[in-house]
Motif scaffolding. Sequence first.
Motif, short mmCIF file in Angstrom:
data_model
loop_
_atom_site.label_atom_id
_atom_site.label_comp_id
_atom_site.label_asym_id
_atom_site.label_seq_id
_atom_site.Cartn_x
_atom_site.Cartn_y
_atom_site.Cartn_z
N GLY B 74 0.88 -1.18 -0.07
CA GLY B 74 0.00 0.03 -0.02
C GLY B 74 0.78 1.37 0.11
O GLY B 74 1.44 1.45 -0.95
N GLY B 76 0.22 4.44 -0.20
CA GLY B 76 -0.21 5.26 -1.21
C GLY B 76 -0.57 4.85 -2.50
O GLY B 76 -0.90 5.77 -3.47
N ALA B 77 -0.58 3.61 -2.81
CA ALA B 77 -1.06 3.05 -3.91
C ALA B 77 -1.38 1.46 -3.64
O ALA B 77 -0.88 0.77 -2.99
N TYR B 78 -2.80 1.30 -4.19
CA TYR B 78 -3.50 -0.02 -3.91
C TYR B 78 -3.90 -0.71 -5.09
O TYR B 78 -4.45 0.05 -5.85
#
Lengths: 507, 449
Positions: B74, B76-78
């Motif tokens: 994760g 900040g990017a998922y």
Amino acid sequence: MTTPSMPQAGATLSGNKALQIEEPLIFEQDAAGRTAVDLPAVPQHQERLGGLKRKQAVGLPGLSEPQVVRHYTKLSQKNFAIDMNVYPLGSCTMKHNPRLNEKVARLPGIADLHPLQPVSTVQGALALIDRLAHWLKTLTNMPAVAMSPAAGAHGELCGIMTIRAALLAKGDARKRILVPESAHGTNPATAAACGYEVDPVPADDRGRVDLAAFKAKLGPDVAGTMITNPNTCGLFENDIIDIADAIHGVGGYFYCDGANFNAIVGRVRPGDLGVDAMHINLHKTFSTPHGGGGPGAGPVVLSAALAPYAPLPYVTHGPNGFDLKEQDDGGTAFGRLKGFHGQMGMFTRALSYILSHGSDGLRQASGDAVLNANYILAGLKETLTPAFSGTCMHEALFNDDFLQGTDVTTLDFAKAMIDEGYHPMTMYFPLVVHGALLMEPTETESKDGLDRYVEVVKGLAERAKAGDTAYFEGAPYHTPRRRLDETLAARQPILKWKPPVEKQAAE
Amino acid sequence: MRYLPLTEADRRVMLAKIGVPSIDSLYADVPSKALLKAPIADLPDHQGEIEVERQMQAFANQNLGTASCPSFLGAGAYRHHVPATVDYLIQRGEFLTSYTPYQPEVTQGTLQYLFEFQTQVALLTGMDVANASMYDGATSTCEAVQMANRITRRKKAVVSGGLHPHYHEVIATLAKFTGFEIVSPQPAPQGGEDLMAMVDKDTSCIVVQYPDVFGQVRDYTKLAEAAHAAGALLIVAVTEIVSLGLLTPPGDMGADIVTAEGQSLGNPLGFGGPYVGLFATRDKYLRQMPGRLAGQTVDAEGRRGWVLTLSTREQHIRREKATSNICTNSGLCALAFTIHLSLLGEAGLRQLAELNHAAASRLADRLSAIDGVDLQTPQFFNEFTLKLSKPAAKVVEELAQRRILGGVPVSRLWPGRPELENLLLVAATETVTDDDMAALETALKEVLR
Ligand SMILES: Cc1ncc(COP(=O)(O)O)c(C=O)c1O
């Protein structure tokens, strides 16, 4: 304004016009509880939201999948696109967007990579970035490239920050940046955003930077200049090397806005012109789709003098393969511009395009882009009024002298082109030409297509000159919407949908 | 060359019409010493689809994709499941190959979805008005700080230690060059930072993240009140937008500007970009907003339609006085976002958010039961921080050798800080299965043994 109305025979009960179907907002198609996804049941779990669970509904509409598909399909049919017809929007390089690029950008192993995976698991991704970087450096003859900027304007920010960092390292950030009056709005906005004063430089009567005026403005407080080359008039700055020498002579740096790189790829390398930094819009020159306003990518090539100050992160190559430098302990990198590493999806598409064209194809493409623009210029120069004499680069620029005495404006003229099935050219830009009409066909238009385009533009110009002003003022007639009231939109801004009052009251 | 329509015969006819002998002669303005006479030699020539696809596939083959193994990344990017409809619709040429909608009569499609997108973002964040997108969450947050500086005419930002360090660094980079100040407490998963103690009469804004970078969910209502009392704005950054399907929106806590990363809806991980920055604020600050805005109006026949509006804030009109230099934004990513959200609807988003929370909560139970593993963040949405008995970067590397992407070591975000070295950020979305969880649990036990 007189607006001739459509003949009554065209009116329908529904307001639809055959393939043009009216479409309400997604919010106006709501049924409570409906959804277009079938998700599994939520398993037993301990709730750990710390008392911050949402108390009110978001207010999102519920639709099924077929409704959603129709909604966006109908919306798409209200758009003009490169896929449809000539899109001669100057300065935007609306070239064909190959679908191979879309395919490879979606490959598993590229599209599903997380930016913070261990670098040992993303060696292919880093190699891809490195390969693209190699092409960009070679095509520009520049020793370094910062890959992370997200678009052209972001690249400008990167370039000006790099310049500021280099000057600060010498102890003086300086005050002014010289920007030609013909520059795109992002140039002065960027310089100002980096804390610089923008000092405008006039154009001469050949549509180039006025070299004498430029030199007169130079001084020890000048940090650099931002010059577009080929410039926004579609012309090559033939004094470019003198300009570079002059700015270097006062210890400043040369930022080149590379929005028009498509005209010279494989023919002129900015590094040979004395450029210190230049952004490359991958979404123009290297065919990544404009997507209705983005995303783009704006890598910035840098000279040896500026390379040490390039932002984080960057790819390095060591004994164990590729590495990603995300931190700079005590180094000279100027900082970070965005989250993660850059527009990977655009890198993939651009590399696919570059490999497809290859060195020979890229040179042919820039040549064809320039040839197509000159073909338009030659076809229209008797009927319209070219802004400058001689041949052009990748875009042909006209002023509105040919409309003098007609009461038809550049805007009216552009709207009439819409009815003929063409996207208008860029209008009223650059600012240095009165009522500018800037046409950039790109290399992906056929000769037949350009012949038809030229005939239509000529025909419209003749119609305007013949005094049919009302026709132009009312155009367009055949679009999903006629001319829209922009003044009303700005005076009483409605920027989101609100439920009708009766519904609110009932709740 | 398959992308070039001109034939040699066409070129000859066209050159004759122009009145020049060759394409090269159209480059007469180029200083002759800088004009290349032939294609650049040390680069390969053109290739067909088969060859290009093979080479691009070779790059892909050297990576471990998150879809091919258990993955818990994760920060900040998922990774979320994106319905097939989204990617089909955004590839319609009328969306994909269209420019910024400056000509509203031929871009009503783009303008209408942007208007819908703005409405969805305003609803999700609990704010009055949202723009048509920024590059990503980090740049959006940086723009918010600049906007707060303009509104308050002050020059100091107090930035929480719980803000994603990339976001922090983007703000700090601009601050360094434009001379505004940033003060910030040390990052710590337990929080306990006293941001108000850093606020003074020069402070334009306080920037916090929700849930914070360690995953912890915090109530900012009191902070908003205190900030306002001190004449500062509260900026709340959200890196996992799905969380707002289940959590109280920042607008309800008194935020003045909400920025977010919208990647989670509709957009692939894509190694970090392109993503889509969300930006929302209060009506009273509308004219200080950066970025494009789509607005409602009427056409010459009185029918409802859409245009880009309030562009006197923007660079193409205002030049050096613009509120931002942004031009190209993230249009197509915003389209993916809005289509995904339209598919979900109220019910779907709620359920998606609950599935995420359930997955993370169950995973936290399993992992924190392992010897040498401590949960650091008691309140979270779909991501939490563990303290391990060993440095997390090494653990992650060993997990990767077992084809498990076990999380993001906090030392990747803040290297060289001994107190953070053993911390691991673990995310679980609806894509994580029970088998994935079991695989991580087993492997982590082995690696920590
Ligand atoms: C000359 C010029 N410079 C800069 C830009 C800004 O590029 P971007 O929209 O990618 O930020 C443009 C784009 O329209 C342009 O035409």
